[in-house]
Design a protein around this motif. Structure first.
Motif, PDB file in Angstrom:
ATOM      1  N   ALA A 129       9.264  14.093  13.248  1.00 21.69           N
ATOM      2  CA  ALA A 129       9.883  12.775  13.408  1.00 21.69           C
ATOM      3  C   ALA A 129       9.766  11.920  12.153  1.00 21.69           C
ATOM      4  O   ALA A 129      10.403  10.887  12.057  1.00 21.69           O
ATOM      5  CB  ALA A 129       9.245  12.052  14.588  1.00 21.69           C
ATOM      6  N   GLY A 130       8.943  12.347  11.188  1.00 25.98           N
ATOM      7  CA  GLY A 130       8.697  11.564   9.983  1.00 25.98           C
ATOM      8  C   GLY A 130       7.425  10.762  10.113  1.00 25.98           C
ATOM      9  O   GLY A 130       7.089  10.284  11.200  1.00 25.98           O
ATOM     10  N   HIS A 131       6.686  10.654   9.009  1.00 26.73           N
ATOM     11  CA  HIS A 131       5.447   9.881   9.011  1.00 26.73           C
ATOM     12  C   HIS A 131       5.092   9.483   7.579  1.00 26.73           C
ATOM     13  O   HIS A 131       5.697   9.969   6.626  1.00 26.73           O
ATOM     14  CB  HIS A 131       4.298  10.673   9.655  1.00 26.73           C
ATOM     15  N   ILE A 132       4.108   8.601   7.452  1.00 22.73           N
ATOM     16  CA  ILE A 132       3.633   8.158   6.141  1.00 22.73           C
ATOM     17  C   ILE A 132       2.136   8.416   6.070  1.00 22.73           C
ATOM     18  O   ILE A 132       1.388   8.006   6.967  1.00 22.73           O
ATOM     19  CB  ILE A 132       3.934   6.664   5.903  1.00 22.73           C
ATOM     20  N   ILE A 133       1.696   9.085   5.024  1.00 21.58           N
ATOM     21  CA  ILE A 133       0.272   9.335   4.812  1.00 21.58           C
ATOM     22  C   ILE A 133      -0.280   8.178   3.992  1.00 21.58           C
ATOM     23  O   ILE A 133       0.281   7.792   2.968  1.00 21.58           O
ATOM     24  CB  ILE A 133       0.023  10.675   4.095  1.00 21.58           C
ATOM     25  N   MET A 134      -1.387   7.623   4.490  1.00 23.01           N
ATOM     26  CA  MET A 134      -2.030   6.468   3.874  1.00 23.01           C
ATOM     27  C   MET A 134      -3.501   6.806   3.628  1.00 23.01           C
ATOM     28  O   MET A 134      -3.995   7.818   4.101  1.00 23.01           O
ATOM     29  CB  MET A 134      -1.947   5.261   4.824  1.00 23.01           C
ATOM     30  N   ALA A 135      -4.187   5.918   2.909  1.00 26.50           N
ATOM     31  CA  ALA A 135      -5.634   6.003   2.760  1.00 26.50           C
ATOM     32  C   ALA A 135      -6.208   4.615   3.011  1.00 26.50           C
ATOM     33  O   ALA A 135      -5.623   3.611   2.607  1.00 26.50           O
ATOM     34  CB  ALA A 135      -6.019   6.488   1.365  1.00 26.50           C
ATOM     35  N   ASP A 136      -7.349   4.578   3.691  1.00 28.53           N
ATOM     36  CA  ASP A 136      -8.002   3.292   3.932  1.00 28.53           C
ATOM     37  C   ASP A 136      -8.665   2.813   2.643  1.00 28.53           C
ATOM     38  O   ASP A 136      -8.574   3.502   1.609  1.00 28.53           O
ATOM     39  CB  ASP A 136      -8.956   3.377   5.125  1.00 28.53           C
TER      40      ASP A 136
END
Length: 145
Positions: A129-136
């Motif tokens: 579905a699509g996603h965004i990888i982030m970092a805290d």
């Protein structure tokens, strides 16, 4: 038998990381023990020296349904990619451009609290579905899903 779970983060700055995750998830800082108006007051009464008052922090789901997140100070920095990560469900039920716009909006909001955007994965129907990888703020990876 149902069990409660707690997710524990090893980190350098428990107060900062707990504040970030409270914002990211709509959680709140866990209340101090009964009889104390603040954590500082409780830690003072318990004889915890000022230099150790940021050794731990916890946030909880205000509705009581999500897991408690506990943050503990450790001396070593993060070394490699997480083996376990959180998926923050920021666009449930949305698809296509509408989904990615919602994820982008949430990414921008979390960046304002110290997150870093790492990578965007475009939708690839039927399964992705699509996603965004982030970092805290301490580099722990998570996904906006």
């Amino acid at each position: 038998m149902t069990r409660e779970i707690q997710m524990t983060f090893d980190c350098a700055d428990p107060a900062r990381l707990s504040a970030f995750w409270a914002e990211a998830l709509g959680y709140r800082l866990q209340d101090p023990p009964g009889g104390f108006e603040s954590w500082d007051q409780a830690l003072e009464a318990f004889g915890i020296p000022p230099e150790n008052r940021n050794d731990a922090s916890a946030v909880i789901d205000p509705e009581g349904s999500g897991p408690r997140l506990f943050f503990q100070r450790v001396p070593e920095p993060k070394q490699t990619k997480n083996r376990l990560h959180l998926d923050v469900r920021a666009a449930p039920g949305l698809s296509g451009d509408e989904r990615m716009e919602a994820l982008e909006k949430e990414a921008a909001r979390l960046i304002s609290y110290g997150a870093t955007r790492l990578q965007r994965h475009e939708p690839a129907p039927p399964l992705e579905a699509g996603h965004i990888i982030m970092a805290d703020p301490e580099g722990n990876e998570f996904c906006l899903d």
